[in-house]
Design an enzyme around this catalytic site. Structure first.
Site, PDB file in Angstrom:
ATOM      1  N   ARG A 207       0.827  -1.213   0.000  1.00  0.00           N
ATOM      2  CA  ARG A 207       0.000   0.000   0.000  1.00  0.00           C
ATOM      3  C   ARG A 207       0.860   1.260   0.000  1.00  0.00           C
ATOM      4  O   ARG A 207       0.570   2.214  -0.716  1.00  0.00           O
ATOM      5  CB  ARG A 207      -0.970   0.009   1.174  1.00  0.00           C
ATOM      6  CG  ARG A 207      -2.102  -1.005   1.008  1.00  0.00           C
ATOM      7  CD  ARG A 207      -3.047  -1.019   2.199  1.00  0.00           C
ATOM      8  NE  ARG A 207      -2.298  -1.365   3.394  1.00  0.00           N
ATOM      9  CZ  ARG A 207      -2.436  -0.763   4.584  1.00  0.00           C
ATOM     10  NH1 ARG A 207      -3.280   0.213   4.749  1.00  0.00           N
ATOM     11  NH2 ARG A 207      -1.712  -1.161   5.604  1.00  0.00           N
TER      12      ARG A 207
ATOM     13  N   ASN B 119      -6.118  -3.062   2.162  1.00  0.00           N
ATOM     14  CA  ASN B 119      -5.975  -4.497   2.419  1.00  0.00           C
ATOM     15  C   ASN B 119      -7.365  -5.094   2.590  1.00  0.00           C
ATOM     16  O   ASN B 119      -8.244  -4.469   3.177  1.00  0.00           O
ATOM     17  CB  ASN B 119      -5.177  -4.753   3.691  1.00  0.00           C
ATOM     18  CG  ASN B 119      -3.699  -4.536   3.509  1.00  0.00           C
ATOM     19  OD1 ASN B 119      -3.176  -4.538   2.403  1.00  0.00           O
ATOM     20  ND2 ASN B 119      -3.004  -4.340   4.607  1.00  0.00           N
TER      21      ASN B 119
END
Length: 87
Positions: free
Chosen positions: A20, A38
Site C-alpha cells: 500500500r 488491504n
C-alpha cells in the site's frame, strides 16, 4: 489520451510487504487518483484513475518491489469518479 478508472484486486504476497505504501507513493508521483486497501482474505484492492499509460507504469513499479510478489490481478474498468488525490 482519455482517463480511465480501474478496479484491481491483487493476489499473491501483497500484504505486510509495503504494498500500500509503495502503491500510494507511485500513484502520487504519477498524479493518479484513487485508493488502495488491504482485504480480509489476504488480497489488496485498488481503484486507480488516470491515463492508461500512467496506470501501466504504476503496475510495473509495483511488480518491481523487493518483497511484493503479485501472482495475478483481477482487473475491470469502471466509471470515472470526481476526486483529486490518491489515498
Amino acid at each position: 489520451m482519455a482517463d480511465v478508472r480501474k478496479h484491481i484486486v491483487f493476489h499473491g504476497r501483497v500484504q505486510g510487504v509495503g504494498f500500500r505504501y509503495t502503491a500510494k507513493s507511485l500513484a502520487q508521483a504519477l498524479d493518479l487518483t484513487g485508493w488502495v486497501r488491504n482485504d480480509w482474505e489476504g488480497t489488496v484492492t485498488m481503484e486507480v484513475q488516470g491515463s492508461e499509460i500512467l496506470i501501466n507504469k504504476l503496475l510495473n513499479g509495483l511488480n518491481g518491489g523487493h518483497f511484493i510478489s503479485i501472482e495475478w490481478m483481477d482487473t475491470k474498468e469502471i466509471p470515472l469518479e470526481e476526486e483529486s488525490k490518491f489515498l
